[in-house]
Design an enzyme around this catalytic site. Structure first.
Site, mmCIF file in Angstrom:
data_model
loop_
_atom_site.group_PDB
_atom_site.id
_atom_site.type_symbol
_atom_site.label_atom_id
_atom_site.label_comp_id
_atom_site.label_asym_id
_atom_site.label_seq_id
_atom_site.Cartn_x
_atom_site.Cartn_y
_atom_site.Cartn_z
ATOM 1 N N CYS A 96 0.887 -0.921 -0.158
ATOM 2 C CA CYS A 96 -0.108 -0.249 0.150
ATOM 3 C C CYS A 96 1.439 1.577 -0.095
ATOM 4 C CB CYS A 96 -1.010 0.117 1.069
ATOM 5 S SG CYS A 96 -0.101 0.524 3.064
ATOM 6 N N ALA A 97 0.587 2.857 0.787
ATOM 7 C CA ALA A 97 0.843 3.387 0.138
ATOM 8 C C ALA A 97 2.642 3.508 1.378
ATOM 9 C CB ALA A 97 0.455 4.992 0.682
#
Length: 656
Positions: free
Chosen positions: A32-33
């Site tokens: 993810c980020a």
């Protein structure tokens, strides 16, 4: 990516592969980020402590079915790609990774996880009711309170407040279940209201035979019009069905009549299934189990007692333990003594011991203290729902420890011939009901102390050897954290620092990037952000779905899933704006980013649009977080006071 950097990332990837148990133990890779996410065949093979010491790793934790390794914005993209290349496995989307993780879990694990998800949503209400019940019980036994009009009135209001939530618990469960499984939550409230409508006979009264029950005949099948008070399992089952029906009809009904017809069909079909299939099956199963347990206590001696108290709290999970009230009252009529009451009481206190065992194993986890302490207090007054649903069942191994402790307590009840002269109260208030014969009061205390200790010890021992997948591991920051809680910086953001932008000097003001309620990052419902693993920060609970630049800056990273962007301010501070909690799972749905990497922005320029309402409807927290991932060396952020803010309001100053 230059050769030197790739070599460094290859070393990191090799170390991670070795420490998670080798290539054959990795089922899926995604990111993810900020986090590298791995699905492993066996989480026990992963050495999380050693992974924390790997180069550039900021923290490691197991979240349900995934091993998550925190690297930070930007850097995680490169590490994930290098790792995937090194093991000849394609990097997955988050949705595919979640599917892979679910396939790895057996049906029982999936069911327990779903049950945990449902009850986390409503746990604050259950805790409030439990503590109010305990307070009401104490006040109700104080003669001075009962003789004072004002204090008596307060006591009665507390009693009403405590009972109301448990009385409508099936409605709360139906609501949370429908939401958990993707339906519209209001449909859960509707079916919950149907379960508890006063047009149906009260379930407890029906079980005791004190109310007439109307029986309908539909297609030749008898349908008893009995309410579902306490019907937790029934509420869970009908909640799943209602969610699936709601999704189905929303897709199939033409849009022109959807608003009218879809909820009508969902409610109608769910109601028929509730009364004709799900309700009777759920009741029949629970009543059968209850009958077997009572038979065991009457015919199998100490084994029966131990078995009953060992599994009695599992019946509480079904919500049909009110049936025991009728059996207890009959025992008192027939024999003058109620041996079930102390058995249930030691089963309850053993679950409290399991809560304490889990707490001791997680003393450094602030959230564990926040949940375990009030849960244990409620256990002392005979209310176990917060302990069961909030702790023991959620983390799995404590429920086993509690059941084993209850079995030990049941054996003590048998050997001491302990019984009660009434029913309705247990644990601390229940001592007033103990039969004083044969040192009854002393034996009551001894049985409860032993059950408490047994639940505690079994939980500690099982927790040591139990699969790490069944433990709640909070993110552990790497030692040496500085002012912003990271100690290191996000390498890729540092390396991407804009060379040709005009350099600003500290102090640098940071402005509100979305209108809404401005709060500290520690209040966000995500441990990685709240514990500042990636750095200090702030959050805004958005009032609208637009994100604006918080300062003059350059865009350094835009996530493919559009929910997060990395920025570099003119003074050189690295920022990460992350919209929502776990919204990476949406795969970019409901997000529209208007900027690209390398683009220069002025404070107040629009960065992205997002559909706040639809994201919330999908069950995601919409808090918009701003993390100071890479502050200028020697600097720190001074936050403004929490308040409602508009775009452009000052929320922090980064200064030396």
């Amino acid at each position: 990516m230059d050769a030197e950097k790739r070599k460094r990332y290859e070393n990191i990837a090799a170390e991670i592969v070795r420490l998670v148990g080798g290539r054959d133990n990795i089922l899926g890779v995604a990111h993810c980020a900020t986090r590298l996410r791995l699905v492993l065949e066996d989480n026990d093979k992963a050495d999380t402590k050693a992974i924390e010491d790997v180069d550039l790793v900021k923290g490691v934790f197991v979240a349900g079915d995934q091993l998550q390794i925190i690297f930070g914005a930007g850097l995680v993209n490169d590490v994930c790609q290098v790792l995937a290349d090194s093991i000849h496995m394609d990097s997955m989307s988050l949705g595919d990774l979640k599917t892979k993780a679910n396939k790895r879990m057996n049906p029982l694990q999936r069911a327990v996880k779903a049950l945990s998800d449902v009850f986390i949503e409503i746990m604050p209400g259950i805790l409030a009711a439990a503590l109010l019940t305990g307070l009401s019980s104490v006040l109700g036994n104080i003669e001075f309170v009962q003789n004072n009009d004002t204090l008596y009135g307060i006591s009665r209001l507390i009693n009403i407040s405590s009972g109301a939530i448990f009385g409508f618990l099936p409605l709360c469960v139906a609501y949370s279940t429908v939401k958990r499984f993707g339906g519209r939550p209001i449909m859960g409230i509707v079916i919950g209201c149907i379960m508890l409508t006063n047009s149906l006979a009260d379930a407890s009264a029906a079980a005791q035979g004190t109310v007439d029950v109307t029986t309908l005949h539909i297609f030749g099948l008898p349908v008893d019009l009995i309410g579902f008070q306490g019907g937790i399992i029934v509420a869970l089952l009908i909640g799943v069905v209602t969610a699936k029906l709601d999704i189905f009809f929303e897709r199939k009904v033409p849009e022109v009549i959807r608003l009218l017809v879809s909820p009508l069909l969902t409610t109608l079909v769910s109601s028929f299934l509730l009364f004709m299939i799900i309700g009777p099956v759920g009741r029949g199963l629970a009543n059968g189990i209850t009958a077997v347990l009572v038979w065991m206590t009457q015919h199998l001696g100490v084994i029966g007692y131990a078995a009953f108290s060992g599994v009695q709290q599992l019946i509480v999970i079904t919500g049909l333990h009110h049936v025991f009230g009728a059996i207890e009252s009959q025992l008192l009529v027939d024999t003058g003594r109620n041996f079930l009451n102390p058995l249930m009481s030691v089963a309850i206190i053993a679950q409290g011991g399991a809560v304490l065992g889990y707490l001791v194993r997680n003393l450094k986890d602030a959230k564990a203290k926040e949940l375990c302490i009030p849960s244990f207090i409620s256990v002392l007054f005979g209310i176990t729902e917060p302990a069961l649903f909030g702790v023991n069942l959620r983390y799995r191994y404590p429920i086993i420890g509690g059941c084993l402790g209850g079995a030990v307590g049941g054996a003590v009840v048998y050997f001491t011939d302990l019984a009660a002269l009434g029913f309705g109260t247990t644990v601390v208030p229940g001592i007033a009901l103990a039969d004083p014969a044969h040192n009854g009061y002393i034996n009551y205390i001894i049985a409860h102390v032993i059950a408490l200790a047994a639940g505690f010890i079994f939980t500690i021992l099982i927790g040591i050897v139990f699969d790490r997948r069944n433990e709640k591991a909070a993110p552990v920051p790497v030692s040496g954290q500085g002012t912003f809680g990271t100690g290191g910086v996000t390498a890729s953001l540092r390396e991407k620092k804009t060379e040709n932008s005009e350099k600003a000097e500290l102090p640098e003001e940071i402005y509100a990037y979305v209108p809404g309620e401005f709060v500290g990052i520690e209040k966000v419902n995500d441990p990685t952000f709240a514990q500042k693993v990636l750095g200090d920060g702030v959050a805004i609970l958005p009032a609208e779905g637009k994100i604006y630049a918080p300062a003059d800056c350059t865009v350094e990273m835009v996530m493919d899933t559009k929910h997060a962007v990395g920025l570099r301010t003119k003074a050189g501070n690295g920022l990460l704006i992350h919209v929502g909690i776990d919204t990476v799972q949406l795969g970019g749905k409901y997000f529209d980013v208007h900027v690209t990497e390398g683009q220069e922005l002025k404070a107040g320029d629009c960065i992205m649009d997002f559909d706040k309402d639809k994201i919330a409807k999908e069950g995601y927290d919409t808090a918009a977080c701003l993390i100071f991932t890479e502050p200028v060396e020697g600097s720190h952020a001074d936050r403004e006071d929490e308040r409602t803010v508009a775009v452009g309001d000052k929320i922090a100053v980064i200064t030396e």
